[in-house]
Design a protein around this motif. Structure first.
Motif, PDB file in Angstrom:
ATOM      1  N   LYS A 154       0.831  -1.205   0.000  1.00 33.64           N
ATOM      2  CA  LYS A 154       0.000   0.000   0.000  1.00 33.64           C
ATOM      3  C   LYS A 154       0.872   1.266   0.000  1.00 33.64           C
ATOM      4  O   LYS A 154       0.498   2.278   0.565  1.00 33.64           O
ATOM      5  N   GLU A 155       2.051   1.122  -0.619  1.00 35.53           N
ATOM      6  CA  GLU A 155       2.967   2.253  -0.800  1.00 35.53           C
ATOM      7  C   GLU A 155       3.444   2.844   0.520  1.00 35.53           C
ATOM      8  O   GLU A 155       3.686   4.043   0.634  1.00 35.53           O
ATOM      9  N   GLN A 156       3.617   1.959   1.548  1.00 41.78           N
ATOM     10  CA  GLN A 156       4.180   2.441   2.796  1.00 41.78           C
ATOM     11  C   GLN A 156       5.656   2.780   2.615  1.00 41.78           C
ATOM     12  O   GLN A 156       6.287   2.390   1.628  1.00 41.78           O
ATOM     13  N   VAL A 157       6.186   3.521   3.571  1.00 45.01           N
ATOM     14  CA  VAL A 157       7.586   3.921   3.502  1.00 45.01           C
ATOM     15  C   VAL A 157       8.483   2.684   3.387  1.00 45.01           C
ATOM     16  O   VAL A 157       8.341   1.723   4.140  1.00 45.01           O
ATOM     17  N   GLY A 158       9.371   2.694   2.416  1.00 48.26           N
ATOM     18  CA  GLY A 158      10.331   1.608   2.237  1.00 48.26           C
ATOM     19  C   GLY A 158       9.827   0.422   1.436  1.00 48.26           C
ATOM     20  O   GLY A 158      10.539  -0.580   1.289  1.00 48.26           O
ATOM     21  N   TRP A 159       8.639   0.540   0.845  1.00 49.08           N
ATOM     22  CA  TRP A 159       8.072  -0.631   0.153  1.00 49.08           C
ATOM     23  C   TRP A 159       8.876  -1.034  -1.078  1.00 49.08           C
ATOM     24  O   TRP A 159       9.084  -2.228  -1.330  1.00 49.08           O
ATOM     25  N   LYS A 160       9.350  -0.060  -1.806  1.00 47.85           N
ATOM     26  CA  LYS A 160      10.124  -0.389  -3.010  1.00 47.85           C
ATOM     27  C   LYS A 160      11.435  -1.066  -2.644  1.00 47.85           C
ATOM     28  O   LYS A 160      11.857  -2.039  -3.290  1.00 47.85           O
ATOM     29  N   GLN A 161      12.105  -0.562  -1.609  1.00 47.90           N
ATOM     30  CA  GLN A 161      13.376  -1.147  -1.193  1.00 47.90           C
ATOM     31  C   GLN A 161      13.206  -2.595  -0.752  1.00 47.90           C
ATOM     32  O   GLN A 161      14.039  -3.456  -1.055  1.00 47.90           O
ATOM     33  N   LEU A 162      12.104  -2.874  -0.043  1.00 47.89           N
ATOM     34  CA  LEU A 162      11.850  -4.247   0.403  1.00 47.89           C
ATOM     35  C   LEU A 162      11.605  -5.164  -0.785  1.00 47.89           C
ATOM     36  O   LEU A 162      12.187  -6.258  -0.884  1.00 47.89           O
ATOM     37  N   SER A 215      -0.613 -13.725  -6.192  1.00 46.93           N
ATOM     38  CA  SER A 215      -0.937 -12.856  -7.328  1.00 46.93           C
ATOM     39  C   SER A 215      -0.753 -11.391  -6.968  1.00 46.93           C
ATOM     40  O   SER A 215      -0.258 -10.592  -7.786  1.00 46.93           O
ATOM     41  N   THR A 216      -1.143 -11.026  -5.754  1.00 48.50           N
ATOM     42  CA  THR A 216      -0.956  -9.645  -5.302  1.00 48.50           C
ATOM     43  C   THR A 216       0.525  -9.304  -5.253  1.00 48.50           C
ATOM     44  O   THR A 216       0.952  -8.236  -5.705  1.00 48.50           O
ATOM     45  N   PHE A 217       1.325 -10.219  -4.702  1.00 46.69           N
ATOM     46  CA  PHE A 217       2.777 -10.002  -4.638  1.00 46.69           C
ATOM     47  C   PHE A 217       3.365  -9.827  -6.036  1.00 46.69           C
ATOM     48  O   PHE A 217       4.131  -8.889  -6.287  1.00 46.69           O
ATOM     49  N   GLN A 218       3.007 -10.692  -6.948  1.00 45.64           N
ATOM     50  CA  GLN A 218       3.554 -10.626  -8.300  1.00 45.64           C
ATOM     51  C   GLN A 218       3.138  -9.334  -9.004  1.00 45.64           C
ATOM     52  O   GLN A 218       3.932  -8.723  -9.732  1.00 45.64           O
ATOM     53  N   ALA A 219       1.901  -8.898  -8.763  1.00 42.88           N
ATOM     54  CA  ALA A 219       1.419  -7.677  -9.403  1.00 42.88           C
ATOM     55  C   ALA A 219       2.176  -6.452  -8.903  1.00 42.88           C
ATOM     56  O   ALA A 219       2.556  -5.570  -9.689  1.00 42.88           O
ATOM     57  N   VAL A 220       2.407  -6.388  -7.600  1.00 48.31           N
ATOM     58  CA  VAL A 220       3.135  -5.244  -7.041  1.00 48.31           C
ATOM     59  C   VAL A 220       4.601  -5.308  -7.452  1.00 48.31           C
ATOM     60  O   VAL A 220       5.216  -4.287  -7.768  1.00 48.31           O
ATOM     61  N   LEU A 221       5.165  -6.519  -7.467  1.00 48.15           N
ATOM     62  CA  LEU A 221       6.560  -6.674  -7.885  1.00 48.15           C
ATOM     63  C   LEU A 221       6.750  -6.196  -9.314  1.00 48.15           C
ATOM     64  O   LEU A 221       7.785  -5.599  -9.660  1.00 48.15           O
ATOM     65  N   ALA A 222       5.764  -6.431 -10.152  1.00 51.72           N
ATOM     66  CA  ALA A 222       5.862  -6.035 -11.561  1.00 51.72           C
ATOM     67  C   ALA A 222       5.919  -4.527 -11.745  1.00 51.72           C
ATOM     68  O   ALA A 222       6.428  -4.044 -12.765  1.00 51.72           O
ATOM     69  N   THR A 223       5.419  -3.768 -10.760  1.00 52.24           N
ATOM     70  CA  THR A 223       5.448  -2.309 -10.876  1.00 52.24           C
ATOM     71  C   THR A 223       6.859  -1.758 -10.753  1.00 52.24           C
ATOM     72  O   THR A 223       7.097  -0.586 -11.077  1.00 52.24           O
ATOM     73  N   LEU A 224       7.795  -2.585 -10.285  1.00 51.16           N
ATOM     74  CA  LEU A 224       9.182  -2.127 -10.151  1.00 51.16           C
ATOM     75  C   LEU A 224       9.900  -2.119 -11.491  1.00 51.16           C
ATOM     76  O   LEU A 224      10.953  -1.507 -11.627  1.00 51.16           O
ATOM     77  N   GLU A 225       9.360  -2.829 -12.463  1.00 52.96           N
ATOM     78  CA  GLU A 225      10.052  -2.957 -13.753  1.00 52.96           C
ATOM     79  C   GLU A 225       9.872  -1.708 -14.606  1.00 52.96           C
ATOM     80  O   GLU A 225       8.910  -0.974 -14.474  1.00 52.96           O
TER      81      GLU A 225
END
Length: 358
Positions: free
Chosen positions: A96-104, A348-358
């Protein structure tokens, strides 16, 4: 064979466990291999796990286990880790776009691991499979009343808190403090619970009713499209148990804090998501802790204290862990199966959010 490791928590004052010895035995009886890290903080004695057939390993050694292990925990992983290779099950707070989510999530991407976030482990009806919500609300309401009592006695606030052995011990202490406070109070506290229909709200309401307090109950039909909720300033205590969503309007704003007309003196934000852009109480930006449970928001003589602890059920680690473990067991028993809706949806939720990093 499905292998699960229950890791030791590294978060300060965290005594809860997502797995009880009874649930560990149920998994072992079904052919699972369970190993448990040693922990001085966990509410269950390590020997209880050993007695049911778990393999005991030193704290922090889950990192060296083969990558096919599911690593089961509750709170955040050590920040020092540069990549994550295992299949993790815990509250990741990264979707949910919490602080540090992209780094994790970058760590999972680098290591090839995966995250089953317990917050997103839901049934086909959208209800979470396992949640600490009831106990979060229950403990949050208890602390809110305790702090109100402290304000009445000497205009002070809770300086530090510790876990209680069980609910009976907590109730005894709370009843004692409340009985003393009522002697000096003009009336019993007026308390509003926002989000009363959910698990958190139910827990908060139960605690208050045990004290003989009938709270004002608000839910989404009472708050949607009506923020800020100026009426909340007319109560002594506000307990926020509302589900945080993108369309939630702010309940209170910073300009509502330093007003002499305000009756409100204690806020307990059970939902506690201050780093989210959807935080309905944008009057604070950092959580409080067991050794610093209160943030005094007011700058004048009209007191306003905030409780925003993100692991409130740790106040009652035994009851909350037993309850949570019972709820989670059914899903853990389906690990490795391909037709489990809850696990497939979480992945599926994990994979969808992970894909936003690409």
């Amino acid at each position: 064979m499905i292998r699960i490791c229950l890791r030791a928590e590294t978060k300060a004052f965290e005594k809860r466990s997502p797995l009880s010895p009874e649930s560990a035995k149920a998994l072992i009886d079904q052919g699972f291999h369970i190993c448990v890290e040693e922990s001085k903080e966990r509410c269950f004695d390590i020997e209880c796990f050993r007695d049911v057939g778990c393999t005991i390993i030193p704290s922090g050694t889950w990192i060296d286990l083969p990558s096919d292990f599911y690593i089961l925990g509750l709170k955040e992983l050590p920040e020092s880790l540069s990549k994550l290779t295992h299949k993790h099950i815990y509250f990741g707070h990264a979707f949910k776009e919490q602080v540090g989510w992209k780094q994790l999530l970058e760590k999972y991407k680098r290591g090839g691991g995966s995250l089953i976030d317990m917050e997103f482990l839901t049934s086909s009806e959208g209800r979470r499979v396992a949640a600490f919500g009831y106990w979060a609300g229950y403990c949050g309401a208890a602390l809110a009343v305790m702090n109100w009592c402290k304000q009445l006695s000497d205009r002070g606030f809770l300086s530090t808190i510790a876990s209680f052995k069980n609910r009976d011990v907590l109730s005894e202490e709370l009843n004692k403090q409340y009985a003393l406070a009522k002697k000096s109070a003009v009336s019993i506290p007026s308390i509003v619970v926002i989000g009363y229909k959910g698990r958190c709200g139910t827990g908060a309401t139960d605690l208050l009713q045990q004290l003989g307090i009938t709270p004002v109950l608000w839910d989404i039909e009472d708050t949607k499209g009506k923020g800020p909720l100026i009426e909340a300033l007319g109560h002594n205590i506000l307990i926020n148990c509302a589900l945080v969503t993108p369309d939630t309007e702010p309940f209170l704003l910073p300009e509502h804090i330093d007003t002499l007309e305000r009756k409100l003196s204690v806020i307990c934000d059970v939902s506690c998501d201050p780093t989210s852009p959807y935080n309905p109480l944008p009057i604070y930006s950092e959580t409080t802790t067991f050794n610093r449970p209160i943030q005094r928001l007011s700058k004048n003589e009209n007191l306003l204290d905030l409780i925003a602890i993100d692991h409130l059920p740790s106040l009652l680690p035994l009851e909350s862990s037993l309850d949570f473990s019972d709820q989670l067991l059914g899903t853990l028993l389906q690990l490795g199966q391909t037709d489990c809706y809850e696990l497939n949806a979480a992945n599926s939720t994990f994979q969808a959010v992970l894909a936003t990093l690409e």
